[in-house]
Scaffold this motif. Structure first.
Motif, PDB file in Angstrom:
ATOM      1  N   ASP A  92      15.692  48.382  62.844  1.00  0.00           N
ATOM      2  CA  ASP A  92      16.202  48.694  64.185  1.00  0.00           C
ATOM      3  C   ASP A  92      15.302  48.172  65.294  1.00  0.00           C
ATOM      4  O   ASP A  92      15.763  47.898  66.402  1.00  0.00           O
ATOM      5  CB  ASP A  92      16.381  50.215  64.352  1.00  0.00           C
ATOM      6  N   ASP A  93      14.003  48.007  65.001  1.00  0.00           N
ATOM      7  CA  ASP A  93      13.092  47.513  66.044  1.00  0.00           C
ATOM      8  C   ASP A  93      13.087  45.992  66.128  1.00  0.00           C
ATOM      9  O   ASP A  93      12.356  45.406  66.925  1.00  0.00           O
ATOM     10  CB  ASP A  93      11.666  48.030  65.811  1.00  0.00           C
ATOM     11  N   GLY A  94      13.919  45.326  65.300  1.00  0.00           N
ATOM     12  CA  GLY A  94      14.014  43.866  65.333  1.00  0.00           C
ATOM     13  C   GLY A  94      13.158  43.170  64.304  1.00  0.00           C
ATOM     14  O   GLY A  94      13.260  41.949  64.123  1.00  0.00           O
ATOM     15  N   SER A  95      12.287  43.902  63.589  1.00  0.00           N
ATOM     16  CA  SER A  95      11.448  43.289  62.565  1.00  0.00           C
ATOM     17  C   SER A  95      12.307  42.742  61.430  1.00  0.00           C
ATOM     18  O   SER A  95      13.301  43.342  61.042  1.00  0.00           O
ATOM     19  CB  SER A  95      10.447  44.309  62.014  1.00  0.00           C
ATOM     20  N   ARG A  96      11.890  41.590  60.903  1.00  0.00           N
ATOM     21  CA  ARG A  96      12.640  40.929  59.844  1.00  0.00           C
ATOM     22  C   ARG A  96      12.021  41.272  58.496  1.00  0.00           C
ATOM     23  O   ARG A  96      10.805  41.172  58.314  1.00  0.00           O
ATOM     24  CB  ARG A  96      12.621  39.418  60.068  1.00  0.00           C
ATOM     25  N   VAL A  97      12.853  41.681  57.548  1.00  0.00           N
ATOM     26  CA  VAL A  97      12.368  42.118  56.237  1.00  0.00           C
ATOM     27  C   VAL A  97      13.042  41.323  55.125  1.00  0.00           C
ATOM     28  O   VAL A  97      14.255  41.121  55.137  1.00  0.00           O
ATOM     29  CB  VAL A  97      12.649  43.622  56.006  1.00  0.00           C
ATOM     30  N   THR A  98      12.251  40.868  54.167  1.00  0.00           N
ATOM     31  CA  THR A  98      12.768  40.292  52.928  1.00  0.00           C
ATOM     32  C   THR A  98      12.199  41.129  51.787  1.00  0.00           C
ATOM     33  O   THR A  98      10.979  41.304  51.685  1.00  0.00           O
ATOM     34  CB  THR A  98      12.342  38.828  52.749  1.00  0.00           C
ATOM     35  N   ALA A  99      13.069  41.673  50.971  1.00  0.00           N
ATOM     36  CA  ALA A  99      12.637  42.522  49.851  1.00  0.00           C
ATOM     37  C   ALA A  99      13.157  41.938  48.539  1.00  0.00           C
ATOM     38  O   ALA A  99      14.275  41.412  48.478  1.00  0.00           O
ATOM     39  CB  ALA A  99      13.147  43.944  50.044  1.00  0.00           C
ATOM     40  N   VAL A 100      12.335  42.040  47.502  1.00  0.00           N
ATOM     41  CA  VAL A 100      12.688  41.514  46.180  1.00  0.00           C
ATOM     42  C   VAL A 100      12.297  42.552  45.130  1.00  0.00           C
ATOM     43  O   VAL A 100      11.236  43.176  45.223  1.00  0.00           O
ATOM     44  CB  VAL A 100      11.943  40.195  45.872  1.00  0.00           C
ATOM     45  N   ILE A 101      13.161  42.758  44.138  1.00  0.00           N
ATOM     46  CA  ILE A 101      12.864  43.686  43.050  1.00  0.00           C
ATOM     47  C   ILE A 101      13.061  42.980  41.710  1.00  0.00           C
ATOM     48  O   ILE A 101      13.692  41.913  41.650  1.00  0.00           O
ATOM     49  CB  ILE A 101      13.743  44.957  43.127  1.00  0.00           C
ATOM     50  N   PRO A 102      12.541  43.568  40.613  1.00  0.00           N
ATOM     51  CA  PRO A 102      12.779  42.992  39.292  1.00  0.00           C
ATOM     52  C   PRO A 102      14.276  42.925  38.997  1.00  0.00           C
ATOM     53  O   PRO A 102      15.049  43.735  39.533  1.00  0.00           O
ATOM     54  CB  PRO A 102      12.066  43.977  38.349  1.00  0.00           C
ATOM     55  N   PRO A 103      14.733  41.931  38.224  1.00  0.00           N
ATOM     56  CA  PRO A 103      13.941  41.002  37.416  1.00  0.00           C
ATOM     57  C   PRO A 103      13.495  39.741  38.137  1.00  0.00           C
ATOM     58  O   PRO A 103      12.837  38.894  37.538  1.00  0.00           O
ATOM     59  CB  PRO A 103      14.930  40.642  36.301  1.00  0.00           C
ATOM     60  N   VAL A 104      13.854  39.579  39.428  1.00  0.00           N
ATOM     61  CA  VAL A 104      13.444  38.376  40.158  1.00  0.00           C
ATOM     62  C   VAL A 104      11.933  38.368  40.375  1.00  0.00           C
ATOM     63  O   VAL A 104      11.280  37.335  40.284  1.00  0.00           O
ATOM     64  CB  VAL A 104      14.183  38.276  41.507  1.00  0.00           C
ATOM     65  N   SER A 105      11.353  39.526  40.673  1.00  0.00           N
ATOM     66  CA  SER A 105       9.905  39.649  40.834  1.00  0.00           C
ATOM     67  C   SER A 105       9.361  40.619  39.786  1.00  0.00           C
ATOM     68  O   SER A 105      10.108  41.431  39.240  1.00  0.00           O
ATOM     69  CB  SER A 105       9.561  40.150  42.241  1.00  0.00           C
ATOM     70  N   ILE A 106       8.073  40.534  39.536  1.00  0.00           N
ATOM     71  CA  ILE A 106       7.442  41.424  38.554  1.00  0.00           C
ATOM     72  C   ILE A 106       7.436  42.858  39.058  1.00  0.00           C
ATOM     73  O   ILE A 106       7.681  43.808  38.319  1.00  0.00           O
ATOM     74  CB  ILE A 106       5.994  40.972  38.249  1.00  0.00           C
ATOM     75  N   SER A 107       7.156  43.003  40.355  1.00  0.00           N
ATOM     76  CA  SER A 107       7.127  44.322  40.987  1.00  0.00           C
ATOM     77  C   SER A 107       7.987  44.275  42.236  1.00  0.00           C
ATOM     78  O   SER A 107       8.169  43.207  42.837  1.00  0.00           O
ATOM     79  CB  SER A 107       5.686  44.682  41.373  1.00  0.00           C
ATOM     80  N   PRO A 108       8.541  45.409  42.690  1.00  0.00           N
ATOM     81  CA  PRO A 108       9.208  45.414  43.992  1.00  0.00           C
ATOM     82  C   PRO A 108       8.233  44.926  45.054  1.00  0.00           C
ATOM     83  O   PRO A 108       7.060  45.316  45.061  1.00  0.00           O
ATOM     84  CB  PRO A 108       9.555  46.898  44.203  1.00  0.00           C
ATOM     85  N   SER A 109       8.678  44.043  45.924  1.00  0.00           N
ATOM     86  CA  SER A 109       7.791  43.492  46.952  1.00  0.00           C
ATOM     87  C   SER A 109       8.513  43.439  48.292  1.00  0.00           C
ATOM     88  O   SER A 109       9.748  43.389  48.345  1.00  0.00           O
ATOM     89  CB  SER A 109       7.307  42.089  46.561  1.00  0.00           C
ATOM     90  N   ILE A 110       7.726  43.454  49.354  1.00  0.00           N
ATOM     91  CA  ILE A 110       8.271  43.481  50.709  1.00  0.00           C
ATOM     92  C   ILE A 110       7.514  42.482  51.578  1.00  0.00           C
ATOM     93  O   ILE A 110       6.280  42.423  51.535  1.00  0.00           O
ATOM     94  CB  ILE A 110       8.139  44.877  51.358  1.00  0.00           C
ATOM     95  N   CYS A 111       8.250  41.715  52.366  1.00  0.00           N
ATOM     96  CA  CYS A 111       7.641  40.818  53.352  1.00  0.00           C
ATOM     97  C   CYS A 111       8.237  41.182  54.712  1.00  0.00           C
ATOM     98  O   CYS A 111       9.449  41.073  54.908  1.00  0.00           O
ATOM     99  CB  CYS A 111       7.936  39.361  53.006  1.00  0.00           C
ATOM    100  N   ILE A 112       7.387  41.631  55.643  1.00  0.00           N
ATOM    101  CA  ILE A 112       7.851  42.069  56.957  1.00  0.00           C
ATOM    102  C   ILE A 112       7.276  41.162  58.036  1.00  0.00           C
ATOM    103  O   ILE A 112       6.057  41.013  58.142  1.00  0.00           O
ATOM    104  CB  ILE A 112       7.429  43.522  57.254  1.00  0.00           C
ATOM    105  N   ARG A 113       8.140  40.532  58.813  1.00  0.00           N
ATOM    106  CA  ARG A 113       7.720  39.788  60.006  1.00  0.00           C
ATOM    107  C   ARG A 113       8.052  40.676  61.203  1.00  0.00           C
ATOM    108  O   ARG A 113       9.212  40.858  61.543  1.00  0.00           O
ATOM    109  CB  ARG A 113       8.456  38.447  60.084  1.00  0.00           C
ATOM    110  N   LYS A 114       7.019  41.266  61.800  1.00  0.00           N
ATOM    111  CA  LYS A 114       7.244  42.247  62.854  1.00  0.00           C
ATOM    112  C   LYS A 114       7.766  41.610  64.136  1.00  0.00           C
ATOM    113  O   LYS A 114       7.381  40.497  64.496  1.00  0.00           O
ATOM    114  CB  LYS A 114       5.944  43.004  63.142  1.00  0.00           C
ATOM    115  N   PHE A 115       8.643  42.347  64.785  1.00  0.00           N
ATOM    116  CA  PHE A 115       9.175  41.913  66.081  1.00  0.00           C
ATOM    117  C   PHE A 115       8.214  42.361  67.170  1.00  0.00           C
ATOM    118  O   PHE A 115       7.787  43.510  67.201  1.00  0.00           O
ATOM    119  CB  PHE A 115      10.554  42.525  66.332  1.00  0.00           C
ATOM    120  N   THR A 116       7.870  41.436  68.050  1.00  0.00           N
ATOM    121  CA  THR A 116       6.956  41.744  69.142  1.00  0.00           C
ATOM    122  C   THR A 116       7.719  41.757  70.459  1.00  0.00           C
ATOM    123  O   THR A 116       8.180  40.712  70.926  1.00  0.00           O
ATOM    124  CB  THR A 116       5.818  40.703  69.225  1.00  0.00           C
TER     125      THR A 116
END
Length: 418
Positions: free
Chosen positions: A147-171
């Motif tokens: 909601d604050d405009g930050s961009r999120v990419t999330a990946v979970i198994p089986p594509v990744s070994i562990s659930p992972s998160i990449c957040i590009r914060k909105f300024t």
């Protein structure tokens, strides 16, 4: 301490029950209102439990305790403090025991661990609350906005070994031109040239790798656009921010819903923008079939348009644009796209990241058309020098005088190359 933990666990259980009972109402709220509503419920629950216990807590302690409970029940856990830090631009969760941030242009590991991979997945699901997106074994990765405009990419198994998160914060607080000088991204002389280029309504392409600072530079250049010129700003994720002093209309893409319907693409919005009386068309990032219509627009009177593109250098950027244009319209001859490029794009600015993490403008080129093909002529270039066991960067104007010199002189009253 033990009694405090027992109170906390009891409050969390009751809070979850209350949220479940009012699930539809709470989930329909925007994130800030949702947190406020849940915080009020948590405050009431916590007061009743503490009043029945032997503990004595001040109002401030109760409030902090309640915020902690809300964070664990509907929030982002350990990521919350990182999300609140205005100096952090990126948050990268690789695994429960490996979290990195980018702060001040430097990528560094932080002392933050999650209890398990399941906790990370729970945070991803909370982030998705209220959106039309989902993540599961059938759709193991997802791109979305908070909601604050930050961009999120999330990946979970089986594509990744562990659930992972990449957040590009909105300024919300955009960089000012002087900030880029202070950060070493450009020099005052380069900034003067770019300001004149924008005010002269040159069509500008900003290129670089991921995280090189393309959007930051674009956001800064938009501040030089006169406020009587109408800009149509098109983005996937809202990253460009301007004050209401400027004349602009923002258009945002939309992802398809769970049924795969309702998608609105950059291609759709670029075509739409041509009907919205733009003086300038601004695209956060071009990467697909929308390129053809953007090239059409800048060749049919929409001067001063700007966009960003992933590329290795200024010439490579033109090759990418040509390729994307041909992919969008395979029945059109390459010669047509080449002419569109050379006559439409005036200036290409390339950024890169140094080994120390600093974002710098490494190349500024004019696009010219010679012997049936486009070429770039460097106006500014950044050279790497190795002296006395040190690596230094030295940027300088090359001495090349671009063909738009007189356009800048006439439209701004200043002869930068004189």
């Amino acid at each position: 301490m033990e009694e405090l933990n027992l109170i906390k666990e009891k409050a969390k259980r009751e809070l979850k029950e209350r949220i479940f009972d009012n699930k539809e109402k709470i989930l329909s709220l925007k994130e800030d209102l949702r947190r406020k509503a849940v915080k009020e419920i948590s405050d009431n629950i916590l007061r009743k439990i503490v009043n029945k216990s032997k503990l004595v807590l001040s109002e401030q302690e109760l409030d902090n305790f309640s915020l902690e409970i809300v964070s664990e029940v509907i929030g982002y856990g350990g990521l919350e403090d990182l999300m609140k830090d205005p100096l952090i631009t990126d948050i990268l969760v690789n695994s429960p025991f490996q979290v990195f941030i980018e702060k001040g242009g430097e990528l560094k590991r932080v002392e933050l661990n999650f209890k398990s991979a399941e906790e990370i997945k729970t945070i991803i699901e909370r982030m998705l609350t209220g959106s039309s997106r989902r993540i599961d074994q059938f759709s193991p990765f997802v791109d979305f906005r908070l909601d604050d405009g930050s961009r999120v990419t999330a990946v979970i198994p089986p594509v990744s070994i562990s659930p992972s998160i990449c957040i590009r914060k909105f300024t919300a607080e955009a960089f000012q031109p002087q900030d880029l000088i202070n950060l070493g991204t450009l020099t005052p002389e380069v900034l003067d040239f770019l300001e004149l280029s924008v005010k002269s309504r040159l069509n500008i392409l900003i290129t670089g790798s991921t995280g090189a600072g393309k959007t930051t530079l674009l956001n800064t250049l938009l501040r030089f656009v006169p406020n009587n010129e109408r800009m149509i700003i098109i983005e996937d994720t809202e990253e460009l921010s301007l004050s209401e002093d400027f004349h602009f209309l923002k258009l945002l893409t939309r992802s398809p819903n769970i049924e795969g319907k309702g998608e609105i693409t950059l291609y759709d919005l670029v075509r739409l923008s041509l009907h919205l009386r733009p003086d300038r068309i601004i695209i956060g990032e071009v990467r697909g079939e929308e390129v053809f219509y953007f090239l059409q627009a800048i060749n049919t009177g929409h001067e001063g348009s700007m966009c960003t593109l992933h590329a290795n250098d200024t010439f490579d950027a033109l090759i990418r644009l040509e390729t994307l244009g041909l992919m969008a319209k395979p029945n059109i001859q390459a010669e047509v796209i080449k002419r569109f490029l050379s006559r439409g794009v005036d200036l290409v600015i390339h950024l890169k990241r140094t080994l120390q993490g600093r974002r710098v403008i490494s190349q500024i080129s004019e696009v010219v058309y010679e012997q049936g093909d486009y070429k770039v002529k460097d106006i500014f270039s950044l050279k790497t020098e190795f002296k006395e066991d040190k690596e230094t960067l030295k940027g300088e104007f090359t001495g090349y005088i671009p063909s738009f010199r007189n356009k800048i002189k006439v439209r701004t009253g200043k002869d930068f190359f004189g």
